[in-house]
Design a protein around this motif. Structure first.
Motif, PDB file in Angstrom:
ATOM      1  N   VAL A   1      30.942  25.016  50.210  1.00 29.32           N
ATOM      2  CA  VAL A   1      30.062  25.311  51.320  1.00 29.32           C
ATOM      3  C   VAL A   1      30.297  26.755  51.742  1.00 29.32           C
ATOM      4  N   GLU A   2      29.231  27.546  51.768  1.00 21.82           N
ATOM      5  CA  GLU A   2      29.345  28.915  52.256  1.00 21.82           C
ATOM      6  C   GLU A   2      29.157  28.907  53.763  1.00 21.82           C
ATOM      7  N   VAL A   3      30.011  29.664  54.474  1.00 17.15           N
ATOM      8  CA  VAL A   3      29.913  29.742  55.922  1.00 17.15           C
ATOM      9  C   VAL A   3      29.867  31.202  56.351  1.00 17.15           C
TER      10      VAL A   3
ATOM     11  N   ALA B   1      39.260  16.633  57.101  1.00 15.67           N
ATOM     12  CA  ALA B   1      38.719  15.892  58.248  1.00 15.67           C
ATOM     13  C   ALA B   1      37.980  16.829  59.196  1.00 15.67           C
ATOM     14  N   VAL B   2      38.542  18.025  59.404  1.00 15.27           N
ATOM     15  CA  VAL B   2      37.897  19.015  60.271  1.00 15.27           C
ATOM     16  C   VAL B   2      36.541  19.415  59.691  1.00 15.27           C
ATOM     17  N   LEU B   3      36.517  19.738  58.397  1.00 11.99           N
ATOM     18  CA  LEU B   3      35.272  20.167  57.762  1.00 11.99           C
ATOM     19  C   LEU B   3      34.225  19.061  57.772  1.00 11.99           C
ATOM     20  N   GLU B   4      34.636  17.838  57.477  1.00  9.11           N
ATOM     21  CA  GLU B   4      33.691  16.726  57.472  1.00  9.11           C
ATOM     22  C   GLU B   4      33.104  16.495  58.858  1.00  9.11           C
ATOM     23  N   ALA B   5      33.947  16.561  59.881  1.00  3.68           N
ATOM     24  CA  ALA B   5      33.458  16.358  61.246  1.00  3.68           C
ATOM     25  C   ALA B   5      32.513  17.485  61.647  1.00  3.68           C
ATOM     26  N   TRP B   6      32.879  18.714  61.339  1.00  2.47           N
ATOM     27  CA  TRP B   6      32.055  19.871  61.693  1.00  2.47           C
ATOM     28  C   TRP B   6      30.686  19.786  61.022  1.00  2.47           C
ATOM     29  N   LEU B   7      30.668  19.423  59.745  1.00  2.00           N
ATOM     30  CA  LEU B   7      29.391  19.295  59.038  1.00  2.00           C
ATOM     31  C   LEU B   7      28.581  18.105  59.564  1.00  2.00           C
ATOM     32  N   ALA B   8      29.247  16.983  59.836  1.00  2.30           N
ATOM     33  CA  ALA B   8      28.558  15.797  60.345  1.00  2.30           C
ATOM     34  C   ALA B   8      27.955  16.051  61.726  1.00  2.30           C
TER      35      ALA B   8
ATOM     36  N   ILE C   1      35.592  26.824  62.550  1.00  2.00           N
ATOM     37  CA  ILE C   1      36.425  25.927  61.744  1.00  2.00           C
ATOM     38  C   ILE C   1      37.897  26.214  62.003  1.00  2.00           C
ATOM     39  N   GLU C   2      38.250  27.484  62.050  1.00  2.00           N
ATOM     40  CA  GLU C   2      39.651  27.852  62.278  1.00  2.00           C
ATOM     41  C   GLU C   2      40.129  27.409  63.658  1.00  2.00           C
TER      42      GLU C   2
END
Length: 91
Positions: free
Chosen positions: A24-26, A50-57, A34-35
């Protein structure tokens, strides 16, 4: 030339991913979000995944992701081998 170098670097990163992984490009601002989320919840036992999945969801919404992670902290943390939930011995 800079665009070609960036595209080449991007392709190398994607090509080096393990099977099943996503790329995923951000933007720099999204990376900061994210940080901040990672700094908040990784010390509590959550993973970067878990952080990335929650942020994307949460449609890349930092506040919603933070609320989701904190409200589901117990469900999202890996209990580890020492904390197997076994009933106390009956005696």
């Amino acid at each position: 030339a800079a665009d070609a170098e960036a595209a080449e670097a991007s392709a190398m990163v994607r090509g080096g991913l393990p099977p099943g992984a996503s790329y995923v490009e951000v933007t720099p601002e999204e990376r900061e979000q994210i940080e901040r989320l990672e700094a908040m919840v990784i010390p509590m036992g959550l993973t970067r995944q878990a952080v990335l999945e929650a942020w994307l969801a949460c449609d890349k919404n930092e506040e919603l992701a933070a609320n989701f992670l904190l409200n589901n902290l117990e469900d999202l943390t890996d209990p580890g081998p020492d904390s197997s939930e076994q009933p106390p011995p009956s005696g």
